[in-house]
Motif scaffolding. Structure first.
Motif, PDB file in Angstrom:
ATOM      1  N   GLN A   6     -13.435  40.484-104.652  1.00 30.19           N
ATOM      2  CA  GLN A   6     -13.837  41.349-105.764  1.00 30.19           C
ATOM      3  C   GLN A   6     -13.108  41.016-107.066  1.00 30.19           C
ATOM      4  O   GLN A   6     -13.550  41.409-108.127  1.00 30.19           O
ATOM      5  N   VAL A   7     -11.972  40.309-106.961  1.00 28.63           N
ATOM      6  CA  VAL A   7     -11.167  39.971-108.130  1.00 28.63           C
ATOM      7  C   VAL A   7     -10.708  38.519-107.987  1.00 28.63           C
ATOM      8  O   VAL A   7     -10.187  38.141-106.937  1.00 28.63           O
ATOM      9  N   ALA A   8     -10.915  37.723-109.011  1.00 29.42           N
ATOM     10  CA  ALA A   8     -10.437  36.338-109.008  1.00 29.42           C
ATOM     11  C   ALA A   8     -10.491  35.801-110.432  1.00 29.42           C
ATOM     12  O   ALA A   8     -11.318  36.233-111.235  1.00 29.42           O
ATOM     13  N   PHE A   9      -9.600  34.879-110.727  1.00 30.60           N
ATOM     14  CA  PHE A   9      -9.611  34.184-112.016  1.00 30.60           C
ATOM     15  C   PHE A   9      -9.476  35.139-113.207  1.00 30.60           C
ATOM     16  O   PHE A   9     -10.019  34.893-114.273  1.00 30.60           O
ATOM     17  N   THR A  36     -22.994  39.254-116.436  1.00 33.09           N
ATOM     18  CA  THR A  36     -22.163  40.139-115.625  1.00 33.09           C
ATOM     19  C   THR A  36     -21.706  39.397-114.379  1.00 33.09           C
ATOM     20  O   THR A  36     -22.520  38.758-113.702  1.00 33.09           O
ATOM     21  N   ILE A  37     -20.419  39.498-114.064  1.00 34.06           N
ATOM     22  CA  ILE A  37     -19.870  38.872-112.866  1.00 34.06           C
ATOM     23  C   ILE A  37     -20.386  39.626-111.647  1.00 34.06           C
ATOM     24  O   ILE A  37     -20.251  40.845-111.557  1.00 34.06           O
ATOM     25  N   THR A  38     -20.983  38.884-110.687  1.00 28.60           N
ATOM     26  CA  THR A  38     -21.510  39.516-109.473  1.00 28.60           C
ATOM     27  C   THR A  38     -20.782  39.069-108.213  1.00 28.60           C
ATOM     28  O   THR A  38     -21.013  39.634-107.142  1.00 28.60           O
ATOM     29  N   GLY A  39     -19.936  38.051-108.312  1.00 26.26           N
ATOM     30  CA  GLY A  39     -19.201  37.615-107.135  1.00 26.26           C
ATOM     31  C   GLY A  39     -18.425  36.340-107.390  1.00 26.26           C
ATOM     32  O   GLY A  39     -18.444  35.783-108.491  1.00 26.26           O
ATOM     33  N   PHE A  40     -17.747  35.891-106.333  1.00 23.41           N
ATOM     34  CA  PHE A  40     -16.919  34.690-106.419  1.00 23.41           C
ATOM     35  C   PHE A  40     -17.084  33.878-105.148  1.00 23.41           C
ATOM     36  O   PHE A  40     -17.237  34.430-104.066  1.00 23.41           O
ATOM     37  N   ILE A  49     -17.690  31.088-110.007  1.00 26.94           N
ATOM     38  CA  ILE A  49     -17.877  32.474-110.409  1.00 26.94           C
ATOM     39  C   ILE A  49     -19.379  32.704-110.510  1.00 26.94           C
ATOM     40  O   ILE A  49     -20.069  31.984-111.240  1.00 26.94           O
ATOM     41  N   VAL A  50     -19.870  33.680-109.758  1.00 33.62           N
ATOM     42  CA  VAL A  50     -21.300  33.979-109.749  1.00 33.62           C
ATOM     43  C   VAL A  50     -21.585  34.946-110.899  1.00 33.62           C
ATOM     44  O   VAL A  50     -20.961  36.006-111.000  1.00 33.62           O
ATOM     45  N   VAL A  51     -22.522  34.564-111.753  1.00 33.80           N
ATOM     46  CA  VAL A  51     -22.849  35.356-112.942  1.00 33.80           C
ATOM     47  C   VAL A  51     -24.326  35.692-112.943  1.00 33.80           C
ATOM     48  O   VAL A  51     -25.168  34.821-112.705  1.00 33.80           O
ATOM     49  N   GLU A  52     -24.639  36.940-113.218  1.00 34.54           N
ATOM     50  CA  GLU A  52     -26.030  37.325-113.493  1.00 34.54           C
ATOM     51  C   GLU A  52     -26.158  37.309-115.010  1.00 34.54           C
ATOM     52  O   GLU A  52     -25.696  38.213-115.692  1.00 34.54           O
TER      53      GLU A  52
END
Length: 90
Positions: A6-9, A36-40, A49-52
């Motif tokens: 849920q938290v990284a970088f 928006t960050i949706t995952g890692f 970093i997964v971004v929508e």
């Protein structure tokens, strides 16, 4: 560790970002794009970093820490505005 990261970088799922550069990609998303960050994806061989991305961006592409550049969008807290007895605001 169990469950998704849920938290990284320096980011959290749900954070808003603005892309400032994507130097190594042959077809980069343009600087200024927001999402928006949706995952890692955090594994020994790959970190992403997964971004929508917002709809106007028109495509999807993950960020690679250490290569791509972004800034987290800080949401300002609403101003504390006083209201005088006569209804005017100060």
């Amino acid at each position: 560790m169990t469950g998704p990261v849920q938290v990284a970088f320096g980011l959290r799922v749900g954070d808003r970002i603005v892309l400032t550069g994507m130097a190594d990609d042959p077809d980069p998303i343009e600087a200024g794009a927001t999402g928006t960050i949706t995952g890692f994806t955090v594994a020994p061989q790959i970190e992403q970093i997964v971004v929508e991305w917002d709809p106007w961006v028109g495509r999807s592409l993950m960020l690679v820490p250490g290569r791509d550049k972004w800034k987290r969008i800080i949401r300002a807290k609403p101003a504390q505005v006083g209201c005088w007895i006569d209804g005017t605001h100060g």
